[in-house]
Design an enzyme around this catalytic site. Sequence first.
Site, PDB file in Angstrom:
ATOM      1  N   ASP A   9     -23.859  10.205  -9.895  1.00 44.86           N
ATOM      2  CA  ASP A   9     -22.943  10.018 -11.025  1.00 44.86           C
ATOM      3  C   ASP A   9     -23.630  10.548 -12.276  1.00 44.86           C
ATOM      4  O   ASP A   9     -24.818  10.867 -12.281  1.00 44.86           O
ATOM      5  CB  ASP A   9     -22.581   8.542 -11.194  1.00 44.86           C
ATOM      6  CG  ASP A   9     -21.481   8.306 -12.234  1.00 44.86           C
ATOM      7  OD1 ASP A   9     -20.722   9.254 -12.531  1.00 44.86           O
ATOM      8  OD2 ASP A   9     -21.379   7.180 -12.760  1.00 44.86           O
ATOM      9  N   SER A  10     -22.843  10.621 -13.360  1.00 43.02           N
ATOM     10  CA  SER A  10     -23.411  11.031 -14.643  1.00 43.02           C
ATOM     11  C   SER A  10     -24.262   9.927 -15.250  1.00 43.02           C
ATOM     12  O   SER A  10     -25.165  10.193 -16.045  1.00 43.02           O
ATOM     13  CB  SER A  10     -22.291  11.410 -15.612  1.00 43.02           C
ATOM     14  OG  SER A  10     -21.418  10.307 -15.807  1.00 43.02           O
ATOM     15  N   CYS A  73     -18.207   9.794  -9.125  1.00 43.94           N
ATOM     16  CA  CYS A  73     -17.776  10.123 -10.486  1.00 43.94           C
ATOM     17  C   CYS A  73     -16.422  10.801 -10.388  1.00 43.94           C
ATOM     18  O   CYS A  73     -16.307  11.855  -9.746  1.00 43.94           O
ATOM     19  CB  CYS A  73     -18.794  11.042 -11.156  1.00 43.94           C
ATOM     20  SG  CYS A  73     -18.276  11.708 -12.754  1.00 43.94           S
ATOM     21  N   GLU A 151     -22.750   1.936 -20.287  1.00 46.59           N
ATOM     22  CA  GLU A 151     -24.177   2.247 -20.285  1.00 46.59           C
ATOM     23  C   GLU A 151     -24.959   1.241 -21.125  1.00 46.59           C
ATOM     24  O   GLU A 151     -26.057   0.812 -20.749  1.00 46.59           O
ATOM     25  CB  GLU A 151     -24.403   3.667 -20.815  1.00 46.59           C
ATOM     26  CG  GLU A 151     -23.844   4.773 -19.932  1.00 46.59           C
ATOM     27  CD  GLU A 151     -24.712   5.040 -18.718  1.00 46.59           C
ATOM     28  OE1 GLU A 151     -25.937   4.817 -18.781  1.00 46.59           O
ATOM     29  OE2 GLU A 151     -24.158   5.480 -17.689  1.00 46.59           O
ATOM     30  N   CYS A 183     -12.484   5.779 -13.753  1.00 46.77           N
ATOM     31  CA  CYS A 183     -13.867   6.216 -13.989  1.00 46.77           C
ATOM     32  C   CYS A 183     -14.755   5.151 -13.385  1.00 46.77           C
ATOM     33  O   CYS A 183     -14.520   3.946 -13.596  1.00 46.77           O
ATOM     34  CB  CYS A 183     -14.142   6.364 -15.487  1.00 46.77           C
ATOM     35  SG  CYS A 183     -15.890   6.644 -15.898  1.00 46.77           S
ATOM     36  N   HIS A 185     -17.525   4.150 -14.171  1.00 48.18           N
ATOM     37  CA  HIS A 185     -18.189   3.317 -15.171  1.00 48.18           C
ATOM     38  C   HIS A 185     -17.380   2.058 -15.494  1.00 48.18           C
ATOM     39  O   HIS A 185     -17.955   1.010 -15.801  1.00 48.18           O
ATOM     40  CB  HIS A 185     -18.388   4.104 -16.474  1.00 48.18           C
ATOM     41  CG  HIS A 185     -19.625   4.927 -16.522  1.00 48.18           C
ATOM     42  ND1 HIS A 185     -19.718   6.162 -15.923  1.00 48.18           N
ATOM     43  CD2 HIS A 185     -20.837   4.707 -17.101  1.00 48.18           C
ATOM     44  CE1 HIS A 185     -20.924   6.664 -16.135  1.00 48.18           C
ATOM     45  NE2 HIS A 185     -21.618   5.801 -16.839  1.00 48.18           N
TER      46      HIS A 185
END
Length: 274
Positions: A9-10, A73, A151, A183, A185
């Site tokens: 993933d990013s 992702c 994050e 997403c 995240h």
Amino acid sequence: MSGPILVFDSGIGGLSILDEIRQVLPDKQYYYLFDNARLPYGELEEQVLITGCKALISSIVKRIDASLVVIACNTASTLVLPALREVLNIPVVGVVPAIKPAAALSRNKHIGVLATPGTIRRPYTHELIEQFGGDCKVELYGSSELVILSERKAAGIDILQADIAKILNPIKCSGLDTLVLGCTHFPMLKVEIQDYLGGNVLLLDSAKAVAARVTSLCFQLDETNRNRNKSKDEVSGSESKEMIALYTSEEISDGLKNTLAKIGFSNIEKVQTG
């Protein structure tokens, strides 16, 4: 199955996918690769994203001798899967926004898709809506801010409800009853999102579907290896359960290191992006 599973993933969003996979496949070895030097992916130009992901992932696959790759992702999955499959001879699993189950479960046939701006723009997302959400009112919401908040949470920083409210207010006012977290995240903020939107809004993501696909592929790979070993009269050894995290930025915070350690990563190291 020889070789570890590589989850990519990013940033830390893919940990929500990794957690679901580990619940059904606890005995596998995992590497988690996050390209946080270029976070957030939703704001990158398409060719930059494709070229960078292809080079980074293929180099790590070769280095660790991975047996399977999960692109955890949504933004990357909408673009890089064909390019990766051209250069890798192992299975590559992507993430698809949970539009199909959302359309089926929506009480009032009014759903939303919350994703990065890149995922919201992709033709692939709109094709999914046309294919599975034709009988629904579908509203699209793009946010890179939620990626950053996720994050921050992983780094041990408190998330203010006011920040969540500012981003999600249009969704709360829309009257929808089902929201796709498009997403990886965003499930990291599922509690905060649910608290703000209320219990009448159903939140859906793709983690269980991805885990089911990975499980199926691992079974096939295990069967192939068992047959190969039988023909050679060999017995394969047990796989290591060690988990290793790889990142691309110059450094990561102590808070994020602590989070990764609590999850079970025994080694956390920086890799070169080339």
